[in-house]
Design a protein around this motif. Structure first.
Motif, PDB file in Angstrom:
ATOM      1  N   LEU A  97       0.821  -1.216   0.000  1.00  0.00           N
ATOM      2  CA  LEU A  97       0.000   0.000   0.000  1.00  0.00           C
ATOM      3  C   LEU A  97       0.848   1.256   0.000  1.00  0.00           C
ATOM      4  CD1 LEU A  97      -3.063  -0.362   2.384  1.00  0.00           C
ATOM      5  CD2 LEU A  97      -3.058   0.092  -0.048  1.00  0.00           C
ATOM      6  N   THR A  98       1.929   1.297   0.830  1.00  0.00           N
ATOM      7  CA  THR A  98       2.678   2.542   1.038  1.00  0.00           C
ATOM      8  C   THR A  98       4.075   2.509   0.443  1.00  0.00           C
ATOM      9  OG1 THR A  98       3.555   1.801   3.170  1.00  0.00           O
ATOM     10  CG2 THR A  98       1.436   2.938   3.166  1.00  0.00           C
ATOM     11  N   GLY A  99       4.619   1.321   0.153  1.00  0.00           N
ATOM     12  CA  GLY A  99       5.978   1.247  -0.342  1.00  0.00           C
ATOM     13  C   GLY A  99       7.022   1.331   0.744  1.00  0.00           C
ATOM     14  N   PHE A 100       6.638   1.416   2.031  1.00  0.00           N
ATOM     15  CA  PHE A 100       7.576   1.520   3.142  1.00  0.00           C
ATOM     16  C   PHE A 100       7.976   0.117   3.630  1.00  0.00           C
ATOM     17  CE2 PHE A 100       6.932   5.872   3.071  1.00  0.00           C
ATOM     18  CZ  PHE A 100       7.664   6.515   4.068  1.00  0.00           C
ATOM     19  N   GLN A 101       8.980   0.084   4.521  1.00  0.00           N
ATOM     20  CA  GLN A 101       9.404  -1.175   5.130  1.00  0.00           C
ATOM     21  C   GLN A 101       8.232  -1.847   5.847  1.00  0.00           C
ATOM     22  OE1 GLN A 101      12.798   0.133   7.552  1.00  0.00           O
ATOM     23  NE2 GLN A 101      13.987  -1.427   6.537  1.00  0.00           N
ATOM     24  N   LEU A 102       8.300  -3.171   5.899  1.00  0.00           N
ATOM     25  CA  LEU A 102       7.256  -3.916   6.609  1.00  0.00           C
ATOM     26  C   LEU A 102       7.493  -3.826   8.101  1.00  0.00           C
ATOM     27  CD1 LEU A 102       6.960  -7.101   4.368  1.00  0.00           C
ATOM     28  CD2 LEU A 102       5.392  -5.166   4.493  1.00  0.00           C
ATOM     29  N   ALA A 103       6.384  -3.678   8.837  1.00  0.00           N
ATOM     30  CA  ALA A 103       6.453  -3.635  10.296  1.00  0.00           C
ATOM     31  C   ALA A 103       6.208  -5.034  10.857  1.00  0.00           C
ATOM     32  CB  ALA A 103       5.432  -2.637  10.834  1.00  0.00           C
ATOM     33  N   SER A 104       5.956  -5.079  12.149  1.00  0.00           N
ATOM     34  CA  SER A 104       5.761  -6.394  12.782  1.00  0.00           C
ATOM     35  C   SER A 104       4.343  -6.932  12.564  1.00  0.00           C
ATOM     36  CB  SER A 104       6.053  -6.291  14.282  1.00  0.00           C
ATOM     37  OG  SER A 104       5.219  -5.300  14.864  1.00  0.00           O
ATOM     38  N   ARG A 105       3.356  -6.045  12.465  1.00  0.00           N
ATOM     39  CA  ARG A 105       1.974  -6.461  12.276  1.00  0.00           C
ATOM     40  C   ARG A 105       1.633  -6.296  10.809  1.00  0.00           C
ATOM     41  NH1 ARG A 105      -1.317  -6.770  16.631  1.00  0.00           N
ATOM     42  NH2 ARG A 105      -3.095  -5.877  15.506  1.00  0.00           N
ATOM     43  N   LEU A 106       1.294  -7.425  10.142  1.00  0.00           N
ATOM     44  CA  LEU A 106       1.132  -7.421   8.694  1.00  0.00           C
ATOM     45  C   LEU A 106      -0.232  -7.964   8.288  1.00  0.00           C
ATOM     46  CD1 LEU A 106       4.622  -8.833   7.653  1.00  0.00           C
ATOM     47  CD2 LEU A 106       3.954  -6.442   7.853  1.00  0.00           C
ATOM     48  N   VAL A 107      -0.572  -7.660   7.053  1.00  0.00           N
ATOM     49  CA  VAL A 107      -1.691  -8.280   6.349  1.00  0.00           C
ATOM     50  C   VAL A 107      -1.078  -8.945   5.128  1.00  0.00           C
ATOM     51  CG1 VAL A 107      -3.821  -7.900   5.093  1.00  0.00           C
ATOM     52  CG2 VAL A 107      -3.356  -6.583   7.156  1.00  0.00           C
ATOM     53  N   THR A 108      -1.320 -10.248   4.960  1.00  0.00           N
ATOM     54  CA  THR A 108      -0.705 -10.991   3.853  1.00  0.00           C
ATOM     55  C   THR A 108      -1.750 -11.272   2.787  1.00  0.00           C
ATOM     56  OG1 THR A 108      -1.118 -13.088   4.950  1.00  0.00           O
ATOM     57  CG2 THR A 108       0.987 -12.002   5.401  1.00  0.00           C
ATOM     58  N   PHE A 109      -1.250 -11.575   1.566  1.00  0.00           N
ATOM     59  CA  PHE A 109      -2.098 -11.857   0.420  1.00  0.00           C
ATOM     60  C   PHE A 109      -1.652 -13.168  -0.206  1.00  0.00           C
ATOM     61  CE2 PHE A 109      -1.716  -7.302   1.008  1.00  0.00           C
ATOM     62  CZ  PHE A 109      -3.044  -6.908   1.115  1.00  0.00           C
ATOM     63  N   THR A 110      -2.518 -13.734  -1.049  1.00  0.00           N
ATOM     64  CA  THR A 110      -2.253 -15.055  -1.609  1.00  0.00           C
ATOM     65  C   THR A 110      -1.060 -15.058  -2.548  1.00  0.00           C
ATOM     66  OG1 THR A 110      -3.893 -14.572  -3.313  1.00  0.00           O
ATOM     67  CG2 THR A 110      -4.645 -15.787  -1.390  1.00  0.00           C
ATOM     68  N   ASN A 111      -0.715 -13.945  -3.159  1.00  0.00           N
ATOM     69  CA  ASN A 111       0.434 -13.940  -4.065  1.00  0.00           C
ATOM     70  C   ASN A 111       1.743 -13.705  -3.335  1.00  0.00           C
ATOM     71  OD1 ASN A 111       0.258 -11.269  -3.400  1.00  0.00           O
ATOM     72  ND2 ASN A 111       0.492 -10.522  -5.515  1.00  0.00           N
ATOM     73  N   GLY A 112       1.698 -13.703  -1.988  1.00  0.00           N
ATOM     74  CA  GLY A 112       2.915 -13.578  -1.208  1.00  0.00           C
ATOM     75  C   GLY A 112       3.232 -12.164  -0.773  1.00  0.00           C
ATOM     76  N   ARG A 113       2.551 -11.161  -1.279  1.00  0.00           N
ATOM     77  CA  ARG A 113       2.823  -9.785  -0.884  1.00  0.00           C
ATOM     78  C   ARG A 113       2.161  -9.483   0.461  1.00  0.00           C
ATOM     79  NH1 ARG A 113       5.134  -6.140  -4.001  1.00  0.00           N
ATOM     80  NH2 ARG A 113       5.771  -6.751  -6.084  1.00  0.00           N
TER      81      ARG A 113
END
Length: 1689
Positions: free
Chosen positions: A1633-1649
């Motif tokens: 969504l934002t292009g920033f680094q991933l944090a500890s709390r995530l939302v995942t998608f089926t294509n791996g993103r």
């Protein structure tokens, strides 16, 4: 002088109608014209007729036409107009100096002859008559007198200039008279005569002009102008007011003569066609206009102007001649001013000062100072320049140069006075010139100025005498004289207002805190303002009489119309007392009766009592007793009135009825002296003048002046003196004045009587003193006890003690002395008589001395009494600090004297005795006080030492941290550093020096305390110095940090290539030196760049670089300097590089390189076949056929069949034309071409077949498939019948394809049967059966009985082969439609292959439409071509990406990438972004492309816009860079001041990108500021900038404004990683969504993103709240990445 036509005042008549005369008024307001009809017309200065009147004959009985007007003349004051008539009469009309007057005849002068000439005189006019008489006409007496008579008709009259103007007359017999004296005889009648002192100029009908000496009549010179022989008459003459120009009237024009300094006249001719005889001439009063009257009644006006210009739209400057100017205010608020120099040949410079109301004209040897408002000029001798001019100082002009101040009065051609001073501020200069009330026969001109800052001098400008010098105790910042020049007001820098009387030299401070002061016009009144009140002196001669008025918080700005105008307060103005002002003015002038009359007229409601009293005092001073009595009566002072009236009666008696004589009587003078309270003068009048001393004695007795009366009586009558003394004693006793009576008795020796009287009168102290003075009286115990008791009762303790001591009672005397505070006598007496009381008395003595503020004297007494603390306090109070220090040292209880110790310590601190102060303060536990004192005195190290020894660490920090901050604010950084180091906080000191940009000190501390950070600090310092522009210092720190690359880049970005090369040579490898040289060359023009590279031995390298960098100009220059390449090679490389974007230039380059074939192929590759054909025909004839073929094929692809056919026929390829028409089923065209160009080889086409095929195609286009199949089969049958078997076969196969793809059910079965029959008819029955079986297979469910398996397999094989053949044929047809440009038909028939052709169609659209077409970054719509492409792809692509074959995948990805590029040029078109996302996902776009599109959409979601804006520049290599940086910068800028720093960097880079795109210099961009980011270093820019127009201008203004703001840093901030917040590593995953680094709390998608859960939740919440952009981006991400999974933490 140059005359040019201005206007025609009167038009010429068709008949002879001579103008009698014309004349201008001296004030330049009116032009009078006398016509042949005896009418006088009056015109204004602009030539507009304003008035007219008819003249009348001298004798009405003679008739109105019995005369003609012979001459006109205005009087010298411009109010009168003289009209000379042929009937021996001169009428004088009063016409007024302006247009407001009424015309009346005020004088008429009957003469003995006809008046032929008329001139103005001082009291009227001069006239010359036909009987030869010259007469003076006096308009005041209405009388005429004869001046002289010549006996012959007067034909000319002239008057000189100056106070003693001469008068000359010329007569018909040639005689010339001057002031009645026959001067000479001329050969002809002198019709033109001019008297120009010292010359007399004569002209006549022979065309000669003779110049004579006016006094002797001697001929000076003859002038013979070039005139036609028959037109040599000199008819009239006129001299300009300046005396510099002559005008002679001739036939058809004028002669204009310029008078030279040598006395010569330079003539020029002013020709006026068809003017005929010039009857009269008249110059305007300012000499700028010349009126010319003709024989035909015309009056023309000519303007004398060399040039004209306008100064600042306020003043028009007209150069009349080299020596004369005319200054005119454009606002017409002042009359025009004529400026003429008398000392120089020309005026060469004019400048305006004083709000353009004053002018300074400069000549070679003089200055002309002009006051335009008052119409005054002054020409003074002046040479050189560099003067300062003050135009309006008290009606004069001041010139200051080289320490000399010159005063010039406007209107006088001289310098009034010159003084030496350096103080030339107009506020400390005052000039008064004849202001206020005029004194007849006396001029008042004064100058007040400063000799130095505190010394005032006043000069009388009339006599040049200095009236005096006065010193003032403070610097003077304002001064001004009053109008009469007798008083001077001055104000000093302490805001004190002083009044100086010049006659007496007395100076008095009259007010303090004065902010405004001004004299009131036409009076000696003054208005001044203090911070609280308005002060008004109605007469400055009485400074003590001041009135105060409230000003309502306003500030006085001006005194006007008897009001004090205020600003900024509650009151707009304060009204002054007009009665006081008028009264004081009359009183000052000495008009006492006028003052009384004025006060009588004042309304009774006005408070004029003070004015009556003031007038009475002045009347008494002038001995006007009756007026004084009247004044006192008006104020109700009956006593004074009665007394003065009695004096008047006495004067009447003394003068025997003559009051004035009686006032000289001694008795009257004595009475006046008594009235004034001057008894001494009255005594003198009575005794010496009147000889009646008894009157003086009685006067003294009357006023109870007994002493003076007795003294006078003893001198004049001793017998009377005894009686007076007794009367005096009785008077004293009866009036209770016993003290005085006792003194009289004591003086007479009666001691007891005096004592008794004093005791009775309560004068015990005087009685005791008298007793003590006479010791013999002490033996009288009764009297002594009486005096003693009364002394005690009245508490005269000291005297009582002395009496007690005399009586022998010492103890009582001690007590009395102590009560009387005479402790010295008490202690002395106590030591002798009662020593035990001494200590107590010493203590009391000390306490009393302290109470009497004699603390110093009290200290030893308090010490002797044992009161050491009190003694310490007294010593401090007396400032005996050394004594106090000694006392402190002997006191053990320091807590008890803590306050005293603090006071003592403060003293030693103030005297810089630090050790003593420290010892005293620390001894009583006040070390903190001493520490703060050390700090205040700047002794920080001593303070830190003392704090370390006596204070805790917390106390020390509480003291020194605020002090350090204060020192930082005061820029005392060294002391602040000392504090920080002393507190063990070097980092704060380093930060302090960093903030102050004192980098050397900062590095010194870093090296001493943080050595590991030294290199990084040096690099940071270098960057800061680079940003501030100090490149040399920045270089030094870069080199110290070992970062020579940054130093080179710094000089490169600043364009200082010498510095970059110097650093590279000193610190960089050879390759870098070469690279710097090449970059330097890139920034230079071709010739200098080539010489630069050649000098450094880089010619060959530079040539290769120039070819790569496309600097063909440099390569050309290097080809001549040993670069190892030829100009032909350069041209070939240039052409190859230019071929893509600038083909015209590439063509020229190919031709220069003799490579015409390459140029032709270039145009062919670009599709410009016509250009290629022309070029081939001119330079490569062997390629003409190839070009024609390529052009034809291109025409076929775009569907231009006419062009295709023409080109292919011209290329001798008719077979290809026929075949192409067949492929397109254009059978008629194929048959035509075959008949015309291939008559023997063409297959016969029946004429009925092509119309059938065309109709079938039309039905297919409309979707009418069954009708199309029927028509195709009919055409096939017709073709077979006509012998065109191949045509029949192809039509049948086309019908089979349509039946297979489009028909269903019974129509398909019928088509199968018809196809079977058709193929059978052309001999292909097997194919027909196979097609029939294939078409009917899905319709019939039951198999045909009796069919064998082998037969079925064979049938399937045959059917498959037929389908393959049919598919190949269909593909070929689609390809032909695509190449012909029929994309809609192609897509309509493509079926399953529609995605393929949709991609190709979109690629074709993108190829034929430039990326810049329709770009508008502010619009919500995308360019038309992109909209068309998205619509096409949405129509032919479904969400099932499997529809895109593997062979089409590269094309699909390329199309998606191009869509992204074009989409990025419309950052506000969110709707189009949604469509693009759908298309890209369906087309299988690259992940990076989809991520860039997602971020573009994210800019429209406020919840994540700021994050997205910081990450989007990562993709500027696949989206348009300048638009991306613009959109991101604007999004961050919207955050306010928190985002200003990052917004500045982004928007500034946007400006760089826009400029680079326009100049094609993207490769030269600097990315040093982006080293902390992961942003692309190869930005994508288009042919020109997309950010342009108003957005670019606004952006440039904002960036410029922020760049000037020192509070905004101009670099990107970094986090703990030393990176920008959006930085992501190469293989590091980031938020979708934002292009920033991933944090500890995530939302995942089926294509791996993944996405950061916080931001996903914010967007989801916004979508649920109805935010459309948020919902759209969530839908897009879900389609791309699959459904969200919230379980991952």
């Amino acid at each position: 002088m140059r005359l040019k036509y201005s206007k025609t005042i009167l038009e010429a008549q068709d008949t002879d109608s001579p103008v009698a005369d014309v004349c201008w008024s001296p004030n330049n307001v009116k032009l009078a014209v006398a016509t042949a009809e005896r009418i006088v017309l009056l015109f204004d200065r602009d030539g507009v007729r304003r008035d007219k009147f008819s003249t009348k004959p001298s004798d009405p009985a003679a008739g109105k036409k019995s005369y003609v007007i012979t001459c006109l003349a205005f009087s010298e004051n411009s109010e009168l107009l003289g009209v000379a008539q042929s009937d021996n009469m001169v009428f004088v009309y009063r016409v007024g100096a302006d247009w407001s007057g009424k015309k009346v005849i005020c004088n008429k002068f009957p003469l003995t002859g006809a008046p032929l000439r008329l001139l103005p005189a001082e009291q009227g006019f001069f006239t010359g008559t036909s009987d030869g008489k010259i007469r003076s006409l006096d308009c005041k007496t209405n009388k005429s007198s004869s001046l002289w008579s010549a006996g012959a008709c007067c034909v000319s009259l002239a008057k000189g200039s100056g106070p003693e103007a001469a008068l000359a007359s010329g007569h018909v017999d040639g005689t010339l008279y001057l002031n009645g004296r026959l001067l000479l005889r001329y050969a002809l009648p002198p019709t033109a005569l001019v008297l120009m002192t010292p010359y007399l100029i004569v002209g006549s009908c022979d065309g000669r002009i003779a110049m004579y000496e006016a006094q002797r009549g001697a001929l000076v010179r003859n002038l013979e102008p070039t005139l036609p022989p028959d037109r040599r008459d000199l008819i009239s003459a006129s001299l300009s007011p300046s005396g510099q120009t002559l005008a002679f009237g001739i036939f058809d024009g004028c002669l204009i003569g310029e008078v030279k300094e040598s006395g010569g006249i330079e003539l020029s001719t002013l020709s006026v066609a068809n003017l005929y005889a010039c009857r009269a001439l008249a110059w305007s009063g300012d000499g700028t206009k010349l009126a010319v009257a003709s024989q035909t009644g015309a009056v023309l006006q000519f303007e004398a102007v060399l040039r004209r210009w306008v100064w600042r739209d306020t003043v028009s400057v007209q150069h009349v001649s080299a020596r004369q100017l005319l200054l005119s205010r454009l606002a017409d608020d002042a009359p025009p001013l004529t400026v003429t120099t008398k000392r120089a040949p020309d005026i060469f410079n004019v400048r305006f000062i004083g709000n353009d109301w004053y002018a300074v004209c400069r000549t070679s040897n003089s200055l002309i100072l002009c006051d335009i408002a008052h119409g005054l000029t002054s020409e003074i001798p002046w040479s050189g320049s560099g003067e300062r001019i003050y135009a309006a100082v008290g009606g004069a002009c001041l010139l200051h140069r080289a320490g000399e101040l010159s005063v010039v009065e406007y209107g006088l051609d001289k310098v009034l006075h010159t003084v030496r001073t350096e103080r030339v501020n107009p506020h400390v200069l005052s000039v008064r010139i004849n202001e206020g009330q005029k004194v007849e026969g006396r001029e008042r001109k004064h100058l007040a100025y400063l000799l130095d800052r505190q010394t005032i001098a006043v000069v009388d400008l009339v006599t040049g005498i200095q009236l005096g010098q006065w010193w003032h105790e403070a610097r003077v910042d304002w001064l001004e004289l009053n109008e009469s020049g007798h008083l001077l007001l001055l104000r000093d820098t302490r805001r004190r207002l002083a009044l100086l009387r010049l006659d007496s030299g007395e100076k008095e401070i009259v007010a303090s805190g004065v902010t405004f002061v001004q004299w009131i016009e036409n009076s000696d009144a003054v208005v001044a303002q203090t911070p609280t009140h308005l002060l008004i002196w109605y007469s400055a001669w009485e400074p003590q009489c001041v009135e105060m008025a409230e000003c309502g918080g306003g500030a006085a700005v001006q005194v006007s119309a008897r009001k004090v105008l205020l600003e900024g307060g509650q009151l707009p103005s304060v009204q002054l007392d007009e009665h006081r002002l008028a009264f004081n003015s009359a009183l000052r002038s000495g008009d006492l009766d006028g003052c009384a009359r004025y006060l009588d007229t004042v309304a009774s409601s006005a408070d004029v009592a003070p004015l009556w009293r003031q007038l009475a005092e002045q009347a008494l001073a002038n001995d006007d007793i009756q007026l004084a009595a009247r004044c006192y009566r008006e104020v109700g002072d009956e006593a004074r009135t009665y007394y003065l009236l009695k004096i008047v009666e006495l004067a009447t008696d003394e003068g025997s009825g003559d009051v004035i004589e009686g006032f000289n009587s001694p008795k009257v003078r004595a009475q006046l002296a008594i009235f004034a309270g001057d008894l001494s003068t009255a005594e003198e009048c009575y005794v010496r003048k009147a000889g009646q001393p008894e009157l003086a004695v009685n006067m003294y007795k009357q006023f109870k002046r007994w002493t003076e009366a007795i003294a006078l009586a003893e001198k004049t009558d001793r017998a009377t003196a005894v009686t007076l003394k007794q009367q005096y004693m009785d008077y004293l006793t009866t009036t209770g004045r016993l003290g005085e009576a006792g003194a009289v008795l004591a003086a007479n020796g009666d001691i007891k009587g005096a004592v008794r009287l004093w005791l009775r009168g309560g004068r015990a102290r005087r009685a005791a003193a008298l007793l003590l003075h006479h010791p013999a009286m002490l033996r009288d115990d009764e009297m002594l006890h009486a005096v003693h008791d009364q002394l005690v009762q009245e508490e005269w303790w000291e005297m009582a003690g002395e009496i007690s001591e005399r009586k022998g009672d010492s103890r009582t005397a001690v007590e009395y002395y102590a009560k009387g505070n005479n402790y010295a006598r008490a202690v002395q007496l106590a030591r002798e008589t009662c020593p035990g009381e001494v200590t107590r008395l010493e203590g009391e003595w000390g306490s009393w001395l302290v109470s009497c503020r004699q603390a110093g004297a009290a200290v030893p007494h308090l010490i002797e009494a044992g009161q050491t603390v009190d003694a310490l306090t007294a010593a401090l109070k007396a400032h005996h600090y050394r004594k106090a220090l000694q006392i402190v040292q002997v006191i053990d209880d320091k807590e008890a004297i803590r306050e005293q110790c603090e006071q003592l310590g403060d003293h030693f601190i103030s005297t810089q005795e630090w050790d003593t102060a420290e010892r005293v303060l620390t001894s009583c536990g006040m070390a903190e006080r001493c520490v703060r004192a050390y700090n205040t005195a700047g002794k920080v190290s001593e303070g830190l030492r003392l704090a370390a020894a006596h204070l805790s660490e917390e106390q020390t920090r509480d003291i020194y941290i605020p002090l350090a901050q204060q020192l930082r604010q005061e820029a005392q950084l060294r002391k602040a550093e000392q504090i920080y180091i002393g507190l063990g906080d070097p980092d704060e000191a380093i930060s302090m020096y960093k903030d102050a940009s004192q980098y050397e000190a900062m590095l010194r501390l870093v090296a001493a305390h943080r050595g590991s950070l030294l290199e990084a600090t040096r690099r940071h310092v270098a960057q800061a110095l680079h940003a501030s522009g100090d490149l040399r210092a920045a270089e030094n720190y870069y080199i110290q940090a070992g970062d020579w690359k940054s130093a080179i880049q710094m000089y490169r970005s600043s364009g200082q290539w010498e510095g970059a090369e110097r650093v590279a040579r000193a610190h960089a490898p050879a390759a870098v030196q070469q690279q710097v040289a090449l970059q330097w060359a890139a920034a230079l023009p071709a010739a200098p760049a080539a010489r630069l590279l050649a000098v450094r031995g880089l010619a060959a390298l530079g040539a290769r670089w120039a070819l790569q960098a496309q600097r063909w100009d440099i390569a050309m220059e290097l080809s001549e300097l040993g670069g190892g390449i030829t100009k032909r090679e350069v041209a070939r490389h240039e052409a190859a590089a230019l071929a893509e974007d600038r083909p015209e230039d590439a063509e020229a380059a190919f031709l220069r390189a003799s490579a015409a074939e390459d140029a032709v192929r270039m145009w062919l590759s670009k599709g410009h076949h016509q250009r290629a054909l022309v070029l081939a025909e001119q330079h490569a004839s062997h390629m003409v056929e190839e070009v024609l073929i390529e052009g034809g094929r291109a025409a076929a692809e775009r569907g231009d069949l006419i062009q295709f056919e023409a080109l292919m026929i011209r290329a001798n390829r008719p077979r290809e034309v026929v075949q192409h028409y067949k492929d397109l089923e254009l059978w008629e065209e194929a048959a035509r071409v075959s008949r015309e160009y291939l008559p023997d080889s063409a297959e016969p086409v029946p004429p009925s077949v092509p119309p059938l095929l065309q109709r079938a195609a039309d039905h297919a286009d409309r979707g009418e498939w069954w009708e199309a199949v029927q028509l195709l089969l009919t055409a096939s049958a017709a073709g077979a019948a006509g012998g065109a078997e191949r045509l029949a076969e192809r039509a049948a196969l086309r019908a089979a394809r349509l039946a297979r793809d489009r028909l269903r059910g019974s129509q398909r079965r019928s088509a199968a049967n018809m196809l079977s029959d058709t193929f059978a008819s052309i001999g292909q029955s097997e194919v027909g059966e196979q097609l029939k079986a294939a078409l009917t297979e899905g319709i019939e469910d039951d198999a045909v009985p009796g069919t064998s398996t082998d037969y079925v397999e064979e049938e399937e094989e045959v059917k498959s082969q037929a389908v393959v053949e049919e598919s190949d044929s269909e593909s070929a047809a689609l390809e032909k439609l695509a190449r012909a440009g029929h994309w809609q038909r192609c897509l309509a028939h493509a079926g399953a292959r529609a995605p393929h052709y949709a991609f190709r169609y979109v690629a074709h659209l993108f190829k034929t439409h430039s990326r810049m077409e329709g770009v508008d970054i502010e619009s919500d719509d995308v360019p038309e071509v992109l909209s068309q492409a998205l619509d096409t792809l949405r129509q032919y692509l479904s969400e099932d990406s499997a529809l895109v074959s593997s062979s089409d995948a590269p094309l699909a990805k390329a199309v998606c990438s191009e869509i992204l590029v074009r989409m990025s040029t419309a950052p506000k078109a969110f709707g189009a972004m949604k469509d693009a996302g759908v298309v890209m996902i369906a087309a299988g776009a690259d992940e990076r492309v989809l991520q860039a599109l997602t971020l573009l959409m994210g800019l429209h979601v406020p919840q994540i816009a700021s994050k997205v804006a910081r990450a989007l520049p990562r993709y500027t290599d696949i989206i348009v860079a300048d638009v991306a940086f613009y959109a991101c910068g604007e999004a961050i800028r919207a955050e306010g001041s928190s985002g200003a720093r990052e917004a500045f960097v982004m928007l500034n880079h946007c400006l760089d990108l826009a400029e680079a795109a326009d100049e094609d210099s993207v490769h030269l961009l600097d990315y040093t500021d982006f080293e902390c980011t992961d942003w692309a270093r190869t930005p994508l820019v288009l042919d020109s900038a997309c950010v342009r127009g108003a957005p670019l201008d606004a952006l440039r203004d904002w960036v410029l404004a922020v760049s000037m703001d020192q509070q905004v840093e101009q670099t990107l901030p970094v986090d703990g990683r030393g990176k920008y917040s959006s930085f992501v590593g190469d293989d590091e995953p980031f938020c979708v969504l934002t292009g920033f680094q991933l944090a500890s709390r995530l939302v995942t998608f089926t294509n791996g993103r993944c996405a950061n859960r916080e931001w996903w939740s914010r967007v989801s919440h916004a979508a649920r709240s109805g935010a459309a952009p948020a919902a759209a981006i969530l839908q897009h991400v879900t389609k791309w990445c699959g459904p969200a999974d919230y379980s991952h933490i």
